[in-house]
Design a protein around this motif. Structure first.
Motif, PDB file in Angstrom:
ATOM      1  N   GLY A 136      78.333  40.428  79.243  1.00  0.00           N
ATOM      2  CA  GLY A 136      78.528  39.348  80.632  1.00  0.00           C
ATOM      3  C   GLY A 136      77.230  39.207  81.780  1.00  0.00           C
ATOM      4  O   GLY A 136      77.023  38.811  83.054  1.00  0.00           O
ATOM      5  N   THR A 137      75.562  40.814  81.882  1.00  0.00           N
ATOM      6  CA  THR A 137      74.265  40.198  82.112  1.00  0.00           C
ATOM      7  C   THR A 137      73.549  40.345  81.518  1.00  0.00           C
ATOM      8  O   THR A 137      73.627  40.514  79.981  1.00  0.00           O
ATOM      9  N   LEU A 138      72.680  39.967  81.656  1.00  0.00           N
ATOM     10  CA  LEU A 138      71.514  39.930  81.298  1.00  0.00           C
ATOM     11  C   LEU A 138      70.035  40.846  81.834  1.00  0.00           C
ATOM     12  O   LEU A 138      70.059  41.473  82.911  1.00  0.00           O
ATOM     13  N   SER A 139      69.795  41.247  80.854  1.00  0.00           N
ATOM     14  CA  SER A 139      68.523  42.755  81.489  1.00  0.00           C
ATOM     15  C   SER A 139      66.863  41.154  81.621  1.00  0.00           C
ATOM     16  O   SER A 139      66.382  40.880  80.357  1.00  0.00           O
ATOM     17  N   ILE A 140      65.874  41.348  82.189  1.00  0.00           N
ATOM     18  CA  ILE A 140      64.518  40.936  82.722  1.00  0.00           C
ATOM     19  C   ILE A 140      64.109  42.268  82.172  1.00  0.00           C
ATOM     20  O   ILE A 140      63.525  43.218  83.137  1.00  0.00           O
ATOM     21  N   PHE A 141      63.313  41.810  81.252  1.00  0.00           N
ATOM     22  CA  PHE A 141      62.417  44.108  81.401  1.00  0.00           C
ATOM     23  C   PHE A 141      60.850  42.939  81.607  1.00  0.00           C
ATOM     24  O   PHE A 141      60.465  41.629  80.839  1.00  0.00           O
ATOM     25  N   THR A 142      60.387  43.678  82.228  1.00  0.00           N
ATOM     26  CA  THR A 142      58.489  43.222  82.869  1.00  0.00           C
ATOM     27  C   THR A 142      58.067  44.788  82.030  1.00  0.00           C
ATOM     28  O   THR A 142      58.294  45.669  82.981  1.00  0.00           O
ATOM     29  N   THR A 143      56.873  44.778  81.547  1.00  0.00           N
ATOM     30  CA  THR A 143      55.731  45.567  81.181  1.00  0.00           C
ATOM     31  C   THR A 143      54.671  44.889  81.425  1.00  0.00           C
ATOM     32  O   THR A 143      53.488  44.049  81.126  1.00  0.00           O
ATOM     33  N   MET A 144      53.958  46.018  82.047  1.00  0.00           N
ATOM     34  CA  MET A 144      52.017  45.473  82.503  1.00  0.00           C
ATOM     35  C   MET A 144      51.647  46.098  81.058  1.00  0.00           C
ATOM     36  O   MET A 144      51.904  47.193  80.270  1.00  0.00           O
ATOM     37  N   LEU A 145      50.617  45.279  80.447  1.00  0.00           N
ATOM     38  CA  LEU A 145      49.654  45.344  79.638  1.00  0.00           C
ATOM     39  C   LEU A 145      47.767  45.291  79.897  1.00  0.00           C
ATOM     40  O   LEU A 145      48.197  44.650  80.133  1.00  0.00           O
ATOM     41  N   SER A 146      47.458  46.825  79.351  1.00  0.00           N
ATOM     42  CA  SER A 146      46.267  46.304  79.757  1.00  0.00           C
ATOM     43  C   SER A 146      45.479  45.633  78.270  1.00  0.00           C
ATOM     44  O   SER A 146      45.771  45.894  77.041  1.00  0.00           O
ATOM     45  N   HIS A 147      44.350  45.404  78.563  1.00  0.00           N
ATOM     46  CA  HIS A 147      43.457  45.493  77.185  1.00  0.00           C
ATOM     47  C   HIS A 147      42.203  46.022  76.746  1.00  0.00           C
ATOM     48  O   HIS A 147      43.411  47.066  77.300  1.00  0.00           O
ATOM     49  N   ALA A 148      42.378  46.131  75.177  1.00  0.00           N
ATOM     50  CA  ALA A 148      42.045  47.539  74.581  1.00  0.00           C
ATOM     51  C   ALA A 148      40.357  47.457  74.790  1.00  0.00           C
ATOM     52  O   ALA A 148      40.017  48.775  74.254  1.00  0.00           O
ATOM     53  N   GLY A 149      40.007  47.120  75.311  1.00  0.00           N
ATOM     54  CA  GLY A 149      38.713  47.141  76.041  1.00  0.00           C
ATOM     55  C   GLY A 149      38.407  48.701  76.982  1.00  0.00           C
ATOM     56  O   GLY A 149      39.216  49.235  77.450  1.00  0.00           O
ATOM     57  N   PRO A 150      36.784  49.639  76.297  1.00  0.00           N
ATOM     58  CA  PRO A 150      36.899  50.641  76.968  1.00  0.00           C
ATOM     59  C   PRO A 150      36.815  50.431  78.403  1.00  0.00           C
ATOM     60  O   PRO A 150      36.556  49.878  79.396  1.00  0.00           O
ATOM     61  N   ALA A 151      37.854  51.946  79.237  1.00  0.00           N
ATOM     62  CA  ALA A 151      37.390  52.133  80.421  1.00  0.00           C
ATOM     63  C   ALA A 151      35.675  51.383  81.002  1.00  0.00           C
ATOM     64  O   ALA A 151      35.293  51.193  82.338  1.00  0.00           O
ATOM     65  N   ALA A 152      35.248  52.577  80.187  1.00  0.00           N
ATOM     66  CA  ALA A 152      33.097  52.352  80.946  1.00  0.00           C
ATOM     67  C   ALA A 152      32.411  51.654  79.644  1.00  0.00           C
ATOM     68  O   ALA A 152      32.524  50.786  78.501  1.00  0.00           O
ATOM     69  N   ALA A 153      31.760  50.615  80.650  1.00  0.00           N
ATOM     70  CA  ALA A 153      30.518  50.013  80.103  1.00  0.00           C
ATOM     71  C   ALA A 153      29.748  50.555  79.174  1.00  0.00           C
ATOM     72  O   ALA A 153      29.772  51.646  79.493  1.00  0.00           O
ATOM     73  N   PRO A 154      29.454  50.009  77.975  1.00  0.00           N
ATOM     74  CA  PRO A 154      28.451  49.880  77.182  1.00  0.00           C
ATOM     75  C   PRO A 154      26.999  50.796  78.000  1.00  0.00           C
ATOM     76  O   PRO A 154      26.905  50.125  79.285  1.00  0.00           O
ATOM     77  N   PRO A 155      26.248  51.905  77.151  1.00  0.00           N
ATOM     78  CA  PRO A 155      25.117  51.050  77.669  1.00  0.00           C
ATOM     79  C   PRO A 155      24.105  50.526  77.986  1.00  0.00           C
ATOM     80  O   PRO A 155      24.354  49.557  77.064  1.00  0.00           O
ATOM     81  N   PRO A 156      22.980  50.152  78.465  1.00  0.00           N
ATOM     82  CA  PRO A 156      22.523  48.596  79.044  1.00  0.00           C
ATOM     83  C   PRO A 156      21.934  48.625  77.489  1.00  0.00           C
ATOM     84  O   PRO A 156      21.363  49.185  76.657  1.00  0.00           O
ATOM     85  N   GLY A 157      21.634  47.320  76.650  1.00  0.00           N
ATOM     86  CA  GLY A 157      21.161  47.301  75.872  1.00  0.00           C
ATOM     87  C   GLY A 157      21.308  45.566  75.789  1.00  0.00           C
ATOM     88  O   GLY A 157      21.578  44.176  76.534  1.00  0.00           O
TER      89      GLY A 157
END
Length: 140
Positions: free
Chosen positions: A70-91
């Motif tokens: 008689g109940t429903l569960s609503i699951f919410t999950t945060m998702l990050s993209h797969a890009g690295p946290a640090a920017a690449p070197p200049p180029g």
């Protein structure tokens, strides 16, 4: 609806409809979850989720599960993209891979938000949640 308060508000409109279980809004710069229920237990959950373009560039996955009681569960999950946290070197930009471009986007969103480098990732009580609600298909 005629605004945020009073009998003609969006909340009032949604409360009058017994089949609404979730109001999900995005494009904010914060995450927040709160209930909108009547004393009889009917109502809906309101979920505000952050914008994809803002730091920390996360999407919210929403899943609905019938608990068969008689109940429903609503699951919410945060998702990050797969890009690295640090920017690449200049180029040259033409040599960047999609993950490297994503890392630049992530870095720019943090700098725009805080004026500084990206802090260590963190969590919060409004991010990954299970929300319980009466199943409106089962009238008692």
């Amino acid at each position: 609806h005629l605004g945020r308060t009073g009998r003609a508000s969006l909340r009032s409109l949604l409360m009058r409809s017994g089949n609404v279980i979730l109001y999900l809004a995005g494009h904010k710069h914060y995450d927040r979850v709160w209930p909108n229920f009547r004393r009889n237990g009917s109502g809906f959950w309101q979920v505000i989720t952050s914008a994809l373009a803002g730091a920390p560039q996360e999407a919210r996955l929403v899943e609905l599960m019938d608990n068969a009681d008689g109940t429903l569960s609503i699951f919410t999950t945060m998702l990050s993209h797969a890009g690295p946290a640090a920017a690449p070197p200049p180029g040259p930009g033409s040599a960047l891979t999609p993950p490297e471009m994503a890392s630049i986007s992530r870095e720019l969103s943090w700098r725009r938000r805080s004026g500084g480098p990206r802090p260590a990732s963190g969590g919060g009580p409004m991010r990954n949640v299970e929300l319980l609600v009466r199943d409106p298909r089962r009238r008692e």
